[in-house]
Design an enzyme around this catalytic site. Structure first.
Site, short mmCIF file in Angstrom:
data_model
loop_
_atom_site.label_atom_id
_atom_site.label_comp_id
_atom_site.label_asym_id
_atom_site.label_seq_id
_atom_site.Cartn_x
_atom_site.Cartn_y
_atom_site.Cartn_z
N LYS A 122 40.56 -32.43 39.32
CA LYS A 122 41.65 -33.28 39.12
C LYS A 122 42.57 -33.06 37.83
O LYS A 122 42.00 -32.51 36.99
CB LYS A 122 41.06 -34.98 38.78
CG LYS A 122 41.91 -36.02 39.16
CD LYS A 122 41.82 -36.26 40.65
CE LYS A 122 42.80 -37.27 41.16
NZ LYS A 122 42.47 -37.77 42.72
N ASP A 162 48.71 -37.79 43.59
CA ASP A 162 47.98 -38.85 43.27
C ASP A 162 48.95 -39.90 42.97
O ASP A 162 50.20 -39.69 43.18
CB ASP A 162 46.74 -38.16 42.29
CG ASP A 162 45.62 -39.68 42.27
OD1 ASP A 162 44.74 -39.58 43.09
OD2 ASP A 162 45.78 -40.42 41.45
N1 GLU Z 1 44.45 -37.80 45.17
C1 GLU Z 1 44.10 -37.80 46.45
C2 GLU Z 1 42.46 -38.15 46.39
O1 GLU Z 1 42.01 -38.97 45.43
C3 GLU Z 1 44.23 -36.44 47.29
C4 GLU Z 1 43.69 -35.29 46.57
C5 GLU Z 1 44.07 -34.07 47.45
O2 GLU Z 1 44.45 -33.99 48.43
O3 GLU Z 1 43.78 -32.83 46.81
O4 GLU Z 1 41.71 -37.77 47.28
#
Ligand code: GLU
Length: 449
Positions: A122, A162
């Site tokens: 992340k 996100d």
């Molecule tokens: N931010 C999204 C999540 O919390 C998607 C992450 C992604 O597609 O890599 O899973």
């Protein structure tokens, strides 16, 4: 508190969101660790809670007035046991190492549950896109990518969106990466149509959430048809959750943003949802404008002094928190129960506080944790990666069918794991255990690294 948890907390002082996420997982996997001496010997839980790498950097850019701006940038590369790091980027003033570590930690289990080969990561920045011009957002994204590009790659770490990072930001960051690295690869997901993006990716988190809820209800010979639903948020996840709810005959009655919420007793119809989408995606306006436009709705401003959110006290059958972490406290949980809510599935990451989850489970509410129910977004990112690697692109129907199958697979593996460890029907325990076991086994197999 166990000495293991205490040592993790001591090693990460003051990181309350990270502690919360770690404790929540530990409480349900402790049994599994105790039963498997190989996990203890290899210190799997201790290793899973320590990022493999945490990159922190300065982002310097120039605003429209010509003033220099300085922001913080981060990427947490949490775990690569089952695949390249994968997870979104969040641009929000609240972003700090605690929040990103909790999100990256959750992402490990979520990604494992999808059945696709993706590790957990992340990242993001304390940059606030709200009120910024398009040019400012572009310059910020370029500055952010000028450092992040050194640490990511399509086989190494593949970020996505996100909160605060949507199609526009992904486009600017992708363009910057391509220019700097002199290569066109699927280094980010959530890309646009015609330049590497997958169909259904924008819809995937919201649609996947509703597919998951459908599976939960089907277990009890029930369906979403005719159900009144509380939805929080009004961004990507909330929008497509409402869209799918409408398709399945349910009635969403609320939406929110950081200023407050709207309650539309008549239901948010698909025409009204189109208004929300245009308001939020193009005009970047406030949710209160919904109540100005539709007389059946009322807007309620946030009351920061209140110890609960009255939105969760509205009578309904199902609740889909799709805004952000810790938006449902114990009082809200009690109100949801009193208001007749029988199912709560999380579209956001960790929207329900730990004591609120306990309360919901005690009252027999069918509860799905975000790492299972919101995994459709990252799962479709995984499908985007496959399409990028192969160079062959699938139709809407193909991607949607795979998404449905993945959500059903996650649902079933949660139930199976919950059964195996004597917590039958508990999706929270099942999600943590199924995700943990998969990653733990990969870590054991790969030795002490
Ligand atoms: N931010 C999204 C999540 O919390 C998607 C992450 C992604 O597609 O890599 O899973």
């Amino acid at each position: 508190m166990s000495s293991l948890l205490k040592s993790i907390f001591d090693r990460n002082p003051g990181e309350s969101e990270f502690h919360q996420a770690v404790e929540e997982v530990y409480e349900t996997v402790e049994k599994v660790i105790k039963k498997n001496p190989q996990y203890q010997k290899a210190k799997i839980f201790e290793r899973m809670t320590e990022p493999e790498r945490l990159i922190s950097f300065r982002v310097t850019w120039v605003d429209d007035k010509g003033d220099v701006q300085v922001n913080k940038g981060y990427r947490v590369q949490m775990n690569s046991a089952i695949g390249p790091y994968k997870g979104g980027l969040r641009f929000h003033p609240s972003v700090n190492p605690s929040i990103l570590k909790f999100l990256a930690f959750e992402q490990i289990f979520k990604n494992a549950l999808t059945g696709l080969p993706m590790g957990g990561g992340k990242g993001g920045s304390d940059f606030n896109p709200k009120g910024k011009s398009d040019g400012e957002v572009m310059r910020f994204c370029q500055a952010f990518m000028s450092e992040l590009s050194k640490h990511i790659g399509h086989r190494l770490d593949v970020p996505a969106g996100d909160i605060g990072v949507g199609g526009r930001e992904i486009g600017y960051m992708f363009g910057a990466y391509k220019k700097m690295q002199n290569e066109f690869t699927g280094v980010l997901t959530g890309k646009g149509q015609g330049w590497g993006g997958s169909l259904i990716r924008p819809e995937a988190t919201g649609y996947g959430l509703v597919y998951f809820a459908q599976n939960m209800l089907a277990e009890q010979n029930d369906s979403l048809n005719g159900k009144t639903c509380l939805v929080s948020g009004s961004g990507n996840v909330a929008q497509f959750a409402m869209k799918k709810l409408l398709i399945l005959g349910a009635k969403p009655v609320t939406a929110s943003d950081s200023s407050g919420y709207i309650y539309d007793e008549d239901g948010i119809s698909s025409e009204k949802l189109d208004f929300i989408m245009e308001l939020k995606n193009e005009k970047r306006g406030r949710i209160s404008e919904y109540a100005d436009k539709f007389k059946s709705a009322k807007f309620f401003a946030n009351d920061t002094k209140s110890d609960h959110n009255p939105m969760w006290a509205i009578k309904a059958d199902c609740a889909f928190p799709c805004a952000t972490q810790n938006e449902i406290n114990i009082k809200d949980a009690k109100n949801l129960i009193a208001g007749g809510v029988k199912l709560l599935a999380e579209g956001a990451n960790m929207p329900t506080m730990s004591d609120a989850i306990v309360e919901l489970l005690k009252a027999g509410v069918n509860y799905a944790p975000g790492k299972a129910s919101n995994a459709g977004g990252v799962a479709t990112s995984g499908l985007e990666m496959v399409q990028n690697y192969s160079g062959i692109y699938w139709t809407r129907e193909e991607v949607d069918t795979r998404l449905r199958e993945i959500m059903k697979g996650i649902h079933d593996s949660c139930l199976q794991a919950s059964k195996e460890y004597g917590m039958d029907g508990n999706y929270q325990a099942g999600a943590n255990i199924a995700g943990f076991v998969k990653v733990a086994n990969a870590m054991v197999a790969q030795g002490i690294i």
